[in-house]
Motif scaffolding. Structure first.
Motif, PDB file in Angstrom:
ATOM      1  N   VAL A   1       9.368   1.041  -6.134  1.00  0.00           N
ATOM      2  CA  VAL A   1       7.791   1.014  -5.882  1.00  0.00           C
ATOM      3  C   VAL A   1       6.941   1.834  -7.008  1.00  0.00           C
ATOM      4  CG1 VAL A   1       8.210   0.325  -3.478  1.00  0.00           C
ATOM      5  CG2 VAL A   1       8.174   2.850  -4.039  1.00  0.00           C
ATOM      6  N   LYS A   2       7.503   2.348  -7.976  1.00  0.00           N
ATOM      7  CA  LYS A   2       6.802   3.083  -8.954  1.00  0.00           C
ATOM      8  C   LYS A   2       6.224   2.178 -10.041  1.00  0.00           C
ATOM      9  CE  LYS A   2       9.370   7.309  -8.981  1.00  0.00           C
ATOM     10  NZ  LYS A   2      10.208   8.395  -9.786  1.00  0.00           N
ATOM     11  N   MET A   3       5.556   1.325  -9.628  1.00  0.00           N
ATOM     12  CA  MET A   3       4.610   0.201 -10.345  1.00  0.00           C
ATOM     13  C   MET A   3       3.289   0.092  -9.568  1.00  0.00           C
ATOM     14  SD  MET A   3       6.564  -3.362  -9.389  1.00  0.00           S
ATOM     15  CE  MET A   3       5.507  -4.091 -10.549  1.00  0.00           C
ATOM     16  N   PRO A   4       2.422  -0.331 -10.409  1.00  0.00           N
ATOM     17  CA  PRO A   4       0.890  -0.579  -9.832  1.00  0.00           C
ATOM     18  C   PRO A   4       0.957  -1.529  -8.590  1.00  0.00           C
ATOM     19  CG  PRO A   4       0.891  -0.337 -12.124  1.00  0.00           C
ATOM     20  CD  PRO A   4       2.154  -0.335 -11.915  1.00  0.00           C
ATOM     21  N   GLU A   5       0.459  -1.234  -7.568  1.00  0.00           N
ATOM     22  CA  GLU A   5       0.145  -1.802  -6.425  1.00  0.00           C
ATOM     23  C   GLU A   5       1.307  -1.973  -5.425  1.00  0.00           C
ATOM     24  OE1 GLU A   5      -3.086  -2.640  -5.687  1.00  0.00           O
ATOM     25  OE2 GLU A   5      -3.701  -1.750  -7.461  1.00  0.00           O
ATOM     26  N   ALA A   6       2.418  -1.646  -5.901  1.00  0.00           N
ATOM     27  CA  ALA A   6       3.616  -1.797  -5.083  1.00  0.00           C
ATOM     28  C   ALA A   6       3.648  -0.609  -4.056  1.00  0.00           C
ATOM     29  CB  ALA A   6       4.975  -1.317  -5.664  1.00  0.00           C
ATOM     30  N   ARG A   7       4.139  -0.767  -2.548  1.00  0.00           N
ATOM     31  CA  ARG A   7       3.592   0.244  -1.539  1.00  0.00           C
ATOM     32  C   ARG A   7       4.874   0.661  -0.941  1.00  0.00           C
ATOM     33  NH1 ARG A   7       0.855  -1.770   3.052  1.00  0.00           N
ATOM     34  NH2 ARG A   7       0.462   0.307   3.227  1.00  0.00           N
TER      35      ARG A   7
ATOM     36  N   ALA B   1      23.304  -6.831   3.654  1.00  0.00           N
ATOM     37  CA  ALA B   1      22.244  -5.969   3.374  1.00  0.00           C
ATOM     38  C   ALA B   1      20.888  -6.457   2.684  1.00  0.00           C
ATOM     39  CB  ALA B   1      22.803  -4.857   2.649  1.00  0.00           C
ATOM     40  N   TYR B   2      19.946  -6.022   3.111  1.00  0.00           N
ATOM     41  CA  TYR B   2      18.825  -6.994   2.431  1.00  0.00           C
ATOM     42  C   TYR B   2      17.825  -5.716   1.816  1.00  0.00           C
ATOM     43  CZ  TYR B   2      20.567 -10.359   5.313  1.00  0.00           C
ATOM     44  OH  TYR B   2      21.730 -11.272   5.506  1.00  0.00           O
ATOM     45  N   LEU B   3      17.165  -6.034   0.852  1.00  0.00           N
ATOM     46  CA  LEU B   3      15.913  -5.120   0.220  1.00  0.00           C
ATOM     47  C   LEU B   3      14.658  -5.672   0.499  1.00  0.00           C
ATOM     48  CD1 LEU B   3      15.454  -2.393  -1.429  1.00  0.00           C
ATOM     49  CD2 LEU B   3      15.558  -4.017  -3.272  1.00  0.00           C
ATOM     50  N   ALA B   4      13.725  -4.945   1.240  1.00  0.00           N
ATOM     51  CA  ALA B   4      12.348  -5.411   1.310  1.00  0.00           C
ATOM     52  C   ALA B   4      11.493  -4.597   0.596  1.00  0.00           C
ATOM     53  CB  ALA B   4      11.977  -5.411   2.680  1.00  0.00           C
ATOM     54  N   VAL B   5      10.401  -5.173   0.080  1.00  0.00           N
ATOM     55  CA  VAL B   5       9.314  -4.221  -0.791  1.00  0.00           C
ATOM     56  C   VAL B   5       7.984  -5.067  -0.324  1.00  0.00           C
ATOM     57  CG1 VAL B   5       8.215  -3.712  -2.862  1.00  0.00           C
ATOM     58  CG2 VAL B   5      10.778  -3.735  -2.886  1.00  0.00           C
ATOM     59  N   SER B   6       7.081  -4.071  -0.030  1.00  0.00           N
ATOM     60  CA  SER B   6       5.676  -4.453   0.187  1.00  0.00           C
ATOM     61  C   SER B   6       4.761  -3.981  -0.850  1.00  0.00           C
ATOM     62  CB  SER B   6       5.196  -3.851   1.432  1.00  0.00           C
ATOM     63  OG  SER B   6       5.100  -2.446   1.352  1.00  0.00           O
ATOM     64  N   ALA B   7       3.793  -4.908  -1.057  1.00  0.00           N
ATOM     65  CA  ALA B   7       2.867  -4.640  -2.178  1.00  0.00           C
ATOM     66  C   ALA B   7       1.521  -5.053  -1.858  1.00  0.00           C
ATOM     67  CB  ALA B   7       3.356  -5.370  -3.452  1.00  0.00           C
ATOM     68  N   THR B   8       0.322  -4.656  -2.719  1.00  0.00           N
ATOM     69  CA  THR B   8      -0.939  -5.162  -2.337  1.00  0.00           C
ATOM     70  C   THR B   8      -1.364  -6.783  -2.738  1.00  0.00           C
ATOM     71  OG1 THR B   8      -1.956  -4.589  -4.481  1.00  0.00           O
ATOM     72  CG2 THR B   8      -1.537  -2.953  -2.624  1.00  0.00           C
ATOM     73  N   GLU B   9      -2.063  -7.383  -2.705  1.00  0.00           N
ATOM     74  CA  GLU B   9      -2.203  -8.747  -3.158  1.00  0.00           C
ATOM     75  C   GLU B   9      -2.337  -8.689  -4.924  1.00  0.00           C
ATOM     76  OE1 GLU B   9      -6.530  -7.459  -2.350  1.00  0.00           O
ATOM     77  OE2 GLU B   9      -4.673  -6.901  -1.518  1.00  0.00           O
ATOM     78  N   HIS B  10      -2.705  -7.581  -5.461  1.00  0.00           N
ATOM     79  CA  HIS B  10      -2.913  -7.521  -7.042  1.00  0.00           C
ATOM     80  C   HIS B  10      -1.526  -6.944  -7.546  1.00  0.00           C
ATOM     81  CE1 HIS B  10      -7.103  -7.592  -6.130  1.00  0.00           C
ATOM     82  NE2 HIS B  10      -7.003  -6.444  -5.327  1.00  0.00           N
ATOM     83  N   VAL B  11      -0.488  -7.109  -6.914  1.00  0.00           N
ATOM     84  CA  VAL B  11       0.774  -6.749  -7.548  1.00  0.00           C
ATOM     85  C   VAL B  11       1.112  -7.885  -8.728  1.00  0.00           C
ATOM     86  CG1 VAL B  11       2.481  -7.613  -6.024  1.00  0.00           C
ATOM     87  CG2 VAL B  11       2.884  -5.644  -7.082  1.00  0.00           C
ATOM     88  N   ASP B  12       2.022  -7.298  -9.628  1.00  0.00           N
ATOM     89  CA  ASP B  12       2.560  -8.553 -10.522  1.00  0.00           C
ATOM     90  C   ASP B  12       3.857  -8.863  -9.638  1.00  0.00           C
ATOM     91  OD1 ASP B  12       4.344  -9.496 -12.316  1.00  0.00           O
ATOM     92  OD2 ASP B  12       3.564  -8.261 -14.112  1.00  0.00           O
ATOM     93  N   MET B  13       3.922 -10.149  -9.219  1.00  0.00           N
ATOM     94  CA  MET B  13       4.801 -10.428  -8.157  1.00  0.00           C
ATOM     95  C   MET B  13       6.346 -10.808  -9.088  1.00  0.00           C
ATOM     96  SD  MET B  13       2.620 -13.178  -6.151  1.00  0.00           S
ATOM     97  CE  MET B  13       4.011 -13.940  -5.368  1.00  0.00           C
ATOM     98  N   GLU B  14       6.393 -11.014 -10.366  1.00  0.00           N
ATOM     99  CA  GLU B  14       7.378 -11.276 -11.318  1.00  0.00           C
ATOM    100  C   GLU B  14       8.122  -9.835 -11.562  1.00  0.00           C
ATOM    101  OE1 GLU B  14       8.781 -13.187 -15.206  1.00  0.00           O
ATOM    102  OE2 GLU B  14       7.103 -13.597 -14.359  1.00  0.00           O
ATOM    103  N   ALA B  15       7.347  -8.895 -11.606  1.00  0.00           N
ATOM    104  CA  ALA B  15       7.613  -7.507 -11.989  1.00  0.00           C
ATOM    105  C   ALA B  15       8.295  -6.942 -10.925  1.00  0.00           C
ATOM    106  CB  ALA B  15       6.590  -6.552 -12.472  1.00  0.00           C
ATOM    107  N   VAL B  16       7.787  -7.108  -9.695  1.00  0.00           N
ATOM    108  CA  VAL B  16       8.353  -6.774  -8.053  1.00  0.00           C
ATOM    109  C   VAL B  16       9.868  -7.329  -8.201  1.00  0.00           C
ATOM    110  CG1 VAL B  16       8.274  -6.534  -5.601  1.00  0.00           C
ATOM    111  CG2 VAL B  16       6.392  -6.246  -7.178  1.00  0.00           C
ATOM    112  N   THR B  17      10.003  -8.727  -8.194  1.00  0.00           N
ATOM    113  CA  THR B  17      11.098  -9.265  -8.178  1.00  0.00           C
ATOM    114  C   THR B  17      12.028  -8.873  -9.124  1.00  0.00           C
ATOM    115  OG1 THR B  17      10.027 -11.330  -7.068  1.00  0.00           O
ATOM    116  CG2 THR B  17      12.271 -11.555  -7.949  1.00  0.00           C
ATOM    117  N   TYR B  18      11.654  -8.712 -10.249  1.00  0.00           N
ATOM    118  CA  TYR B  18      12.797  -8.346 -11.340  1.00  0.00           C
ATOM    119  C   TYR B  18      13.230  -6.906 -10.936  1.00  0.00           C
ATOM    120  CZ  TYR B  18      14.153  -6.784 -15.995  1.00  0.00           C
ATOM    121  OH  TYR B  18      15.162  -6.236 -16.939  1.00  0.00           O
ATOM    122  N   ARG B  19      12.289  -6.038 -10.735  1.00  0.00           N
ATOM    123  CA  ARG B  19      12.914  -4.546 -10.325  1.00  0.00           C
ATOM    124  C   ARG B  19      13.661  -4.341  -9.106  1.00  0.00           C
ATOM    125  NH1 ARG B  19       9.099   0.525 -11.311  1.00  0.00           N
ATOM    126  NH2 ARG B  19       8.216   0.026 -13.238  1.00  0.00           N
TER     127      ARG B  19
END
Length: 132
Positions: free
Chosen positions: A6-12, A86-104
């Motif tokens: 979550v150390k990226m803009p708009e990730a929560r 096991a599963y990993l979940a991340v929440s983010a705002t509507e302005h997040v770079d979706m590809e970057a979240v999935t990659y991370r």
């Protein structure tokens, strides 16, 4: 370790959960009670997602579940497999770079490998659900 995702803009927030909905770990920005509630809900979401795989093909075995993405008016929830049970979940705002979240998320799962697996529970679960 989840804080890195979550150390990226708009990730929560980020949580690690077991297939039966138990919280395994959480990022610092989310309270334990909320993380536990979300873990339970996301376990159900993953189960529903997996059961709909035949919608894409005739046989579920040919189309294993990889990721669920839920879009809301003001954000997204990403849910991916993080090892057996096991599963990993991340929440983010509507302005997040979706590809970057999935990659991370994928990079974290790859890096941690077996540490993120959750074998079937036997007896009482001893996890803390503490920030990771």
């Amino acid at each position: 370790m989840l804080d890195e995702v979550v150390k990226m803009p708009e990730a929560r927030h980020a949580i690690l959960l077991s297939s039966d909905g138990m919280l395994r770990a959480r990022s610092q920005g989310i309270e334990r009670d909320e993380a536990e509630r979300q873990a339970a809900a996301l376990s159900g979401l993953q189960s529903i997602s997996r059961s709909t795989s035949e919608f894409c093909t005739h046989q579920a075995q040919e189309n294993p579940w990889r990721q669920t993405l839920v879009e809301f008016a003001h954000g997204y929830v990403f849910l991916i497999a993080a090892g057996p049970g096991a599963y990993l979940a991340v929440s983010a705002t509507e302005h997040v770079d979706m590809e970057a979240v999935t990659y991370r998320m994928q990079k974290l799962v790859d890096r941690l490998g077996k540490e993120l697996t959750s074998p079937p529970r036997t007896g009482t679960w001893q996890g803390s659900g503490a920030p990771a």
